[in-house]
Design an enzyme around this catalytic site. Structure first.
Site, mmCIF file in Angstrom:
data_model
loop_
_atom_site.group_PDB
_atom_site.id
_atom_site.type_symbol
_atom_site.label_atom_id
_atom_site.label_comp_id
_atom_site.label_asym_id
_atom_site.label_seq_id
_atom_site.Cartn_x
_atom_site.Cartn_y
_atom_site.Cartn_z
ATOM 1 N N GLY A 18 -20.869 11.857 25.550
ATOM 2 C CA GLY A 18 -21.060 12.547 24.289
ATOM 3 C C GLY A 18 -22.204 11.957 23.488
ATOM 4 O O GLY A 18 -23.147 11.384 24.044
ATOM 5 N N HIS A 19 -22.102 12.096 22.163
ATOM 6 C CA HIS A 19 -23.176 11.681 21.263
ATOM 7 C C HIS A 19 -23.482 10.194 21.386
ATOM 8 O O HIS A 19 -24.637 9.779 21.325
ATOM 9 C CB HIS A 19 -22.765 12.008 19.817
ATOM 10 C CG HIS A 19 -23.846 11.807 18.815
ATOM 11 N ND1 HIS A 19 -24.961 12.610 18.753
ATOM 12 C CD2 HIS A 19 -23.986 10.891 17.820
ATOM 13 C CE1 HIS A 19 -25.741 12.206 17.756
ATOM 14 N NE2 HIS A 19 -25.166 11.158 17.182
ATOM 15 N N PHE A 20 -22.433 9.379 21.581
ATOM 16 C CA PHE A 20 -22.608 7.932 21.711
ATOM 17 C C PHE A 20 -22.571 7.550 23.190
ATOM 18 O O PHE A 20 -21.717 6.790 23.638
ATOM 19 C CB PHE A 20 -21.532 7.191 20.920
ATOM 20 C CG PHE A 20 -21.598 7.439 19.438
ATOM 21 C CD1 PHE A 20 -22.470 6.716 18.636
ATOM 22 C CD2 PHE A 20 -20.808 8.408 18.840
ATOM 23 C CE1 PHE A 20 -22.543 6.943 17.264
ATOM 24 C CE2 PHE A 20 -20.870 8.646 17.481
ATOM 25 C CZ PHE A 20 -21.753 7.916 16.684
#
Length: 341
Positions: free
Chosen positions: A298-300
């Protein structure tokens, strides 16, 4: 040891650390991670904190963090890279261990953050570097690149937008409203994004449903420690209010990419619903030779898959710097031949 050999050794460590690998290695084959140091420098009258690791004789990678984090977000990546590279990972002004001037007297913008990052690099006399950007790292990083274009040796993009393709219509409207609407209701909405619940469940755990144990609680615990006061929260709110200026600057960033064509690696968490994967493929319009990897993250992504990210970075930079070393040797030989004539 030549850079390519150092890189291969560090890559071997990364592979050995992977739980699915059963490689037994002799100590003399390993390029061990370097010690990370935790330092401060005064820049523009403010103390800026940065993590530093690796031999300064090696090429430098500057790691630029996103929201709501700090250089702490790279705590697992730094050891995987520092055996082969010199690493600088700053906390932005108003984030982490860097000074947090009162937002009542200091207006926080991405111009201000970039000014301090560039000031840090110049104070350290680091004139050439690769830049790794994630989230807020994009608007900070592109400002640094545009102000010092000849310093950039390579660009590593991880969920870092430079194209409207990477933002849904709803996300674009959010940034526009944050910029244009300064009503108490809108400001209160922005403050919700820096609440404890939002940081934990709408940031770190949003993209990892069913596998929450992949993200260390140290990540949000560290971030929330620096978002404890109303003033700390307001700093991030002011950056939300400034963010729409980045969307307006995208065309300028794209011109930079198109004209400069820096060696570019894109390692993008494809499960990110905020900065969507179309933002990764959009880079290929202006840097068609970029290396693209869509990760199952995901985003991280660097919280979920630091070893996979490190593998891509080490392979990519080994090629970039091997090529530049070859070019330098060829130029040296040409200069020598010219002098002999």
């Amino acid at each position: 040891m030549k850079l390519s050999a150092r890189v291969l050794c560090s890559l071997t460590i990364a592979l050995a650390m992977c739980s699915s690998c059963s490689v037994v290695l002799a100590d003399q084959q390993l390029q061990w991670p370097a010690k990370t140091y935790y330092r401060y420098l005064e820049v523009e009258g403010n103390r800026i904190f940065y993590r530093e690791a690796g031999d300064r004789r090696n090429p430098t990678i500057v790691l630029l963090h996103g929201f709501p984090s700090s250089s702490h977000t790279y705590r697992e990546l730094i050891p995987l890279l520092s055996g082969s590279f010199h690493i600088i990972a700053p906390d932005y002004l108003g984030s982490g261990y860097s000074d947090h001037p009162s937002p009542e007297h200091t207006r926080y913008t991405f111009d201000l953050l970039a000014k301090h990052v560039l000031g840090l690099l110049r104070t350290l006399k680091i004139n050439k570097y690769a830049i790794y950007i994630q989230d807020f790292g994009a608007p900070v990083g592109y400002r640094v690149m545009l102000q010092s274009p000849d310093s950039l040796q390579a660009l590593i993009v991880q969920n870092a937008n430079a194209y409207l393709d990477g933002l849904t219509d709803a996300r674009r409207e959010f940034f526009k409203a944050a910029h244009q609407d300064r009503s108490p209701k809108q400001v209160a909405l922005l403050f919700e994004f820096v609440s404890r619940e939002a940081i934990i469940n709408r940031q770190y755990l949003r993209d990892v449903k069913g596998k929450e144990d992949i993200v260390s609680p140290d990540s949000w615990t560290h971030d929330l420690a620096f978002l404890a006061t109303e003033a700390d929260k307001r700093i991030q709110v002011q950056l939300f209010q400034d963010y729409y200026n980045n969307l307006l600057a995208y065309p300028k960033w794209q011109v930079f990419l198109r004209e400069r064509r820096p060696p570019t690696l894109i390692v993008w968490g494809k499960n990110d619903p905020a900065f969507v994967a179309a933002g990764a493929t959009a880079y290929l319009r202006d840097v068609p030779g970029a290396e693209l990897h869509l990760l199952d993250a995901g985003h991280f992504a660097v919280e979920e898959k630091p070893i996979e990210v490190a593998q891509h970075v080490l392979r990519f930079l080994s090629k970039v710097f091997a090529s530049s070393e070859g070019g330098a040797r060829q130029q040296h030989a040409t200069d020598g031949a010219t002098r002999r004539r």
